[in-house]
Design a protein around this motif. Structure first.
Motif, PDB file in Angstrom:
ATOM      1  N   SER A  26      12.399  -9.878  12.313  1.00  0.00           N
ATOM      2  CA  SER A  26      13.012  -8.366  12.248  1.00  0.00           C
ATOM      3  C   SER A  26      13.780  -8.048  13.418  1.00  0.00           C
ATOM      4  O   SER A  26      13.269  -8.281  14.631  1.00  0.00           O
ATOM      5  CB  SER A  26      11.967  -7.195  11.988  1.00  0.00           C
ATOM      6  OG  SER A  26      12.570  -5.754  12.073  1.00  0.00           O
ATOM      7  N   ALA A  27      15.180  -7.996  13.548  1.00  0.00           N
ATOM      8  CA  ALA A  27      16.042  -7.730  14.597  1.00  0.00           C
ATOM      9  C   ALA A  27      15.908  -9.158  15.366  1.00  0.00           C
ATOM     10  O   ALA A  27      16.071 -10.081  14.801  1.00  0.00           O
ATOM     11  CB  ALA A  27      15.647  -6.501  15.299  1.00  0.00           C
ATOM     12  N   ASP A  28      15.608  -9.050  16.490  1.00  0.00           N
ATOM     13  CA  ASP A  28      15.458  -9.942  17.315  1.00  0.00           C
ATOM     14  C   ASP A  28      14.110 -10.553  17.788  1.00  0.00           C
ATOM     15  O   ASP A  28      13.756 -11.225  18.579  1.00  0.00           O
ATOM     16  CB  ASP A  28      16.182  -9.810  18.880  1.00  0.00           C
ATOM     17  CG  ASP A  28      15.221  -8.648  19.693  1.00  0.00           C
ATOM     18  OD1 ASP A  28      14.845  -8.124  18.909  1.00  0.00           O
ATOM     19  OD2 ASP A  28      15.668  -8.584  20.798  1.00  0.00           O
ATOM     20  N   ARG A  29      13.160 -10.147  16.773  1.00  0.00           N
ATOM     21  CA  ARG A  29      11.733 -10.475  17.009  1.00  0.00           C
ATOM     22  C   ARG A  29      11.129 -11.599  15.991  1.00  0.00           C
ATOM     23  O   ARG A  29      11.635 -11.177  14.758  1.00  0.00           O
ATOM     24  CB  ARG A  29      10.917  -9.256  16.963  1.00  0.00           C
ATOM     25  CG  ARG A  29      11.020  -8.088  17.819  1.00  0.00           C
ATOM     26  CD  ARG A  29      11.292  -8.591  19.199  1.00  0.00           C
ATOM     27  NE  ARG A  29      10.254  -8.935  19.834  1.00  0.00           N
ATOM     28  CZ  ARG A  29      10.209  -9.031  21.226  1.00  0.00           C
ATOM     29  NH1 ARG A  29      11.257  -9.099  22.020  1.00  0.00           N
ATOM     30  NH2 ARG A  29       8.897  -9.276  21.716  1.00  0.00           N
ATOM     31  N   THR A  30      10.488 -12.555  16.406  1.00  0.00           N
ATOM     32  CA  THR A  30       9.942 -13.441  15.343  1.00  0.00           C
ATOM     33  C   THR A  30       8.404 -13.105  15.516  1.00  0.00           C
ATOM     34  O   THR A  30       8.012 -13.873  16.509  1.00  0.00           O
ATOM     35  CB  THR A  30      10.458 -14.813  15.770  1.00  0.00           C
ATOM     36  OG1 THR A  30      11.848 -14.954  15.673  1.00  0.00           O
ATOM     37  CG2 THR A  30       9.854 -15.873  14.836  1.00  0.00           C
ATOM     38  N   ILE A  31       7.816 -12.650  14.586  1.00  0.00           N
ATOM     39  CA  ILE A  31       6.382 -12.346  14.677  1.00  0.00           C
ATOM     40  C   ILE A  31       5.646 -13.066  13.675  1.00  0.00           C
ATOM     41  O   ILE A  31       5.736 -13.400  12.666  1.00  0.00           O
ATOM     42  CB  ILE A  31       6.442 -11.001  14.256  1.00  0.00           C
ATOM     43  CG1 ILE A  31       7.329  -9.983  14.802  1.00  0.00           C
ATOM     44  CG2 ILE A  31       4.956 -10.251  14.133  1.00  0.00           C
ATOM     45  CD1 ILE A  31       7.658  -8.788  14.151  1.00  0.00           C
ATOM     46  N   LEU A  32       4.577 -13.801  14.429  1.00  0.00           N
ATOM     47  CA  LEU A  32       3.448 -14.591  13.553  1.00  0.00           C
ATOM     48  C   LEU A  32       2.321 -13.866  13.369  1.00  0.00           C
ATOM     49  O   LEU A  32       1.793 -12.954  14.344  1.00  0.00           O
ATOM     50  CB  LEU A  32       2.928 -15.864  14.262  1.00  0.00           C
ATOM     51  CG  LEU A  32       2.103 -16.489  13.853  1.00  0.00           C
ATOM     52  CD1 LEU A  32       2.233 -17.312  12.584  1.00  0.00           C
ATOM     53  CD2 LEU A  32       1.432 -17.780  15.049  1.00  0.00           C
ATOM     54  N   VAL A  33       1.942 -13.293  12.142  1.00  0.00           N
ATOM     55  CA  VAL A  33       0.756 -12.421  11.739  1.00  0.00           C
ATOM     56  C   VAL A  33      -0.379 -13.374  11.337  1.00  0.00           C
ATOM     57  O   VAL A  33      -0.307 -14.011  10.273  1.00  0.00           O
ATOM     58  CB  VAL A  33       1.289 -11.328  10.586  1.00  0.00           C
ATOM     59  CG1 VAL A  33       0.098 -10.663  10.330  1.00  0.00           C
ATOM     60  CG2 VAL A  33       2.416 -10.978  10.819  1.00  0.00           C
ATOM     61  N   ASP A  34      -1.314 -13.631  12.405  1.00  0.00           N
ATOM     62  CA  ASP A  34      -2.354 -14.391  12.470  1.00  0.00           C
ATOM     63  C   ASP A  34      -2.025 -15.745  12.642  1.00  0.00           C
ATOM     64  O   ASP A  34      -0.801 -16.046  12.424  1.00  0.00           O
ATOM     65  CB  ASP A  34      -3.255 -14.125  10.921  1.00  0.00           C
ATOM     66  CG  ASP A  34      -3.905 -13.056  10.812  1.00  0.00           C
ATOM     67  OD1 ASP A  34      -4.308 -12.155  11.953  1.00  0.00           O
ATOM     68  OD2 ASP A  34      -4.546 -12.618   9.830  1.00  0.00           O
ATOM     69  N   ALA A  35      -2.937 -16.539  12.705  1.00  0.00           N
ATOM     70  CA  ALA A  35      -2.482 -18.048  13.240  1.00  0.00           C
ATOM     71  C   ALA A  35      -3.588 -19.074  12.424  1.00  0.00           C
ATOM     72  O   ALA A  35      -3.478 -20.320  12.884  1.00  0.00           O
ATOM     73  CB  ALA A  35      -2.869 -17.997  14.635  1.00  0.00           C
ATOM     74  N   GLY A  36      -4.372 -18.738  11.383  1.00  0.00           N
ATOM     75  CA  GLY A  36      -5.147 -19.789  10.768  1.00  0.00           C
ATOM     76  C   GLY A  36      -6.439 -20.285  11.611  1.00  0.00           C
ATOM     77  O   GLY A  36      -6.628 -19.612  12.636  1.00  0.00           O
ATOM     78  N   LEU A  37      -6.859 -21.327  11.034  1.00  0.00           N
ATOM     79  CA  LEU A  37      -8.225 -21.881  11.575  1.00  0.00           C
ATOM     80  C   LEU A  37      -8.214 -22.676  12.986  1.00  0.00           C
ATOM     81  O   LEU A  37      -8.876 -22.696  13.625  1.00  0.00           O
ATOM     82  CB  LEU A  37      -8.987 -22.548  10.555  1.00  0.00           C
ATOM     83  CG  LEU A  37     -10.123 -23.019  10.828  1.00  0.00           C
ATOM     84  CD1 LEU A  37     -11.247 -21.922  11.036  1.00  0.00           C
ATOM     85  CD2 LEU A  37     -10.583 -24.097   9.816  1.00  0.00           C
ATOM     86  N   GLY A  38      -6.784 -23.573  12.897  1.00  0.00           N
ATOM     87  CA  GLY A  38      -6.672 -24.458  14.023  1.00  0.00           C
ATOM     88  C   GLY A  38      -7.295 -25.728  13.531  1.00  0.00           C
ATOM     89  O   GLY A  38      -7.958 -26.007  12.439  1.00  0.00           O
ATOM     90  N   VAL A  39      -7.371 -26.689  14.391  1.00  0.00           N
ATOM     91  CA  VAL A  39      -7.767 -28.174  14.105  1.00  0.00           C
ATOM     92  C   VAL A  39      -8.979 -28.313  14.646  1.00  0.00           C
ATOM     93  O   VAL A  39      -9.378 -29.582  14.687  1.00  0.00           O
ATOM     94  CB  VAL A  39      -6.544 -29.044  14.432  1.00  0.00           C
ATOM     95  CG1 VAL A  39      -5.426 -28.736  13.692  1.00  0.00           C
ATOM     96  CG2 VAL A  39      -6.419 -29.067  15.833  1.00  0.00           C
ATOM     97  N   GLU A  40      -9.691 -27.680  15.382  1.00  0.00           N
ATOM     98  CA  GLU A  40     -10.929 -27.956  16.238  1.00  0.00           C
ATOM     99  C   GLU A  40     -12.218 -27.589  15.343  1.00  0.00           C
ATOM    100  O   GLU A  40     -13.391 -27.567  16.020  1.00  0.00           O
ATOM    101  CB  GLU A  40     -10.895 -27.069  17.466  1.00  0.00           C
ATOM    102  CG  GLU A  40      -9.788 -27.275  18.310  1.00  0.00           C
ATOM    103  CD  GLU A  40      -9.887 -26.851  19.562  1.00  0.00           C
ATOM    104  OE1 GLU A  40     -10.846 -26.179  19.982  1.00  0.00           O
ATOM    105  OE2 GLU A  40      -8.762 -26.745  20.376  1.00  0.00           O
ATOM    106  N   PHE A  41     -12.320 -27.470  13.788  1.00  0.00           N
ATOM    107  CA  PHE A  41     -13.484 -27.316  13.087  1.00  0.00           C
ATOM    108  C   PHE A  41     -13.429 -28.572  11.956  1.00  0.00           C
ATOM    109  O   PHE A  41     -12.905 -28.514  11.151  1.00  0.00           O
ATOM    110  CB  PHE A  41     -13.347 -26.219  12.500  1.00  0.00           C
ATOM    111  CG  PHE A  41     -13.155 -24.998  13.457  1.00  0.00           C
ATOM    112  CD1 PHE A  41     -14.528 -24.218  13.839  1.00  0.00           C
ATOM    113  CD2 PHE A  41     -11.985 -24.444  13.710  1.00  0.00           C
ATOM    114  CE1 PHE A  41     -14.301 -23.388  14.696  1.00  0.00           C
ATOM    115  CE2 PHE A  41     -12.050 -23.110  14.794  1.00  0.00           C
ATOM    116  CZ  PHE A  41     -13.277 -22.674  15.324  1.00  0.00           C
ATOM    117  N   PRO A  42     -14.012 -29.773  12.589  1.00  0.00           N
ATOM    118  CA  PRO A  42     -14.084 -30.835  11.578  1.00  0.00           C
ATOM    119  C   PRO A  42     -14.477 -30.702  10.221  1.00  0.00           C
ATOM    120  O   PRO A  42     -14.412 -31.342   9.329  1.00  0.00           O
ATOM    121  CB  PRO A  42     -14.649 -31.856  12.288  1.00  0.00           C
ATOM    122  CG  PRO A  42     -15.502 -31.199  13.447  1.00  0.00           C
ATOM    123  CD  PRO A  42     -14.683 -29.947  13.764  1.00  0.00           C
TER     124      PRO A  42
END
Length: 298
Positions: free
Chosen positions: A74-90
């Motif tokens: 939106s406008a000049d902002r790029t917004i990530l809403v939440d980031a998932g689990l990541g890769v450190e949980f085998p």
């Protein structure tokens, strides 16, 4: 930045673009998590849950739990809403794909101006803790989270949850690590905050004390990212408690209020754990609700 042109070499699509008038939204699948089915409804008879699972063609014991995040422009902002689990949980090899799928969509981490976190459970913040991610984010990144959420995880109370025994400690340690590593980037808000034009984050509580939803509004169109306020059983069984809810009764109130609002306004709904891409509308049927999947926009 292109949000639609680059493709992953995958049989199943993992991103879906939709516009809310002038606001661009990209739903990204972080993958799926295995979840014990009994945690979907901790306050009903087992046969009721078994019947629901059977009617939904879902396995009775352990099922794949979708995990979605969204990118909002939106406008000049790029917004990530939440980031998932990541890769450190085998133990969860089929999740943790957010960073790779952002890159595949042409979204480089330095282009992200803001992160909004619905809450600090590990499947919502873990992606920010993966090796090398923080170093690639811009120095002036703003991370928006409800003040109540950050305060809660300083000494979390799990007394009303119903999770498998190892989970609470993993949640606590992950949230603690996140707060330690990102404290200087946090922009806590009390009840609501407008992150960008038409992008409003609002604290609901319930699932966790600072759980929040993100409402997008532009040109008469609306979309709400509900985080963990709504799960798949929550439409026709809104009173069912989820084992991960820290205040189950309040979570029910939040869920019913949100679904009632969406049924009245006709706005779109996206939620973390609804099947990808999860874009749907809500129809009210007496005191329960119905999920109406949106027609894919090609």
């Amino acid at each position: 930045m292109s949000m639609t042109d680059t493709h992953l070499d995958e049989l199943v699509p993992s991103r879906y673009a939709v516009n809310v008038s002038d606001i661009e939204v990209l739903v990204i699948s972080d993958g799926v998590l295995p979840i014990t089915a009994s945690t979907l409804a901790t306050n009903t008879e087992p046969e009721n849950l078994a019947g629901w699972l059977h009617d939904m063609y879902l396995p009775p014991d352990v099922l794949d739990w979708p995990l979605n995040v969204v990118v909002v422009r939106s406008a000049d902002r790029t917004i990530l809403v939440d980031a998932g689990l990541g890769v450190e949980f085998p133990d969860f090899p089929r999740a943790g794909h957010t960073v790779a799928r952002l890159q595949a969509a042409g979204i480089e981490l330095p282009s992200v101006t803001d992160v909004v976190l619905t809450h600090l459970h590990m499947d919502h913040v873990g992606g920010l803790l993966s090796d090398g991610v923080k170093a690639r984010l811009r120095p002036d990144l703003r991370v928006h989270v409800a003040a109540r959420e950050a305060e809660f995880w300083e000494a979390p109370d799990f007394s009303r949850t119903c999770m498998p025994p190892p989970v609470p400690e993993v949640l606590r340690s992950c949230a603690s690590r996140f707060l330690s590593e990102y404290r200087n980037k946090l922009r806590p808000f009390e009840t609501e905050y407008e992150v960008a034009p038409g992008v409003l984050v609002s604290r609901t509580g319930g699932h966790t004390p600072g759980h929040s939803v993100i409402r997008l509004a532009s040109g008469g169109e609306q979309l709400t990212f509900a985080g963990d306020a709504v799960f798949a059983p929550g439409f026709d069984n809104p009173g069912w408690h989820n084992g991960f809810e820290h205040d189950p009764e309040e979570a029910v109130r939040v869920r019913v209020d949100l679904l009632t609002e969406l049924a009245a306004t006709g706005g779109s709904l996206v939620a973390t754990h609804l099947p990808f891409p999860s874009v749907c509308h809500v129809a009210a049927q007496g005191d329960v609700f119905r999920c109406v999947p949106a027609v894919w926009d090609y």
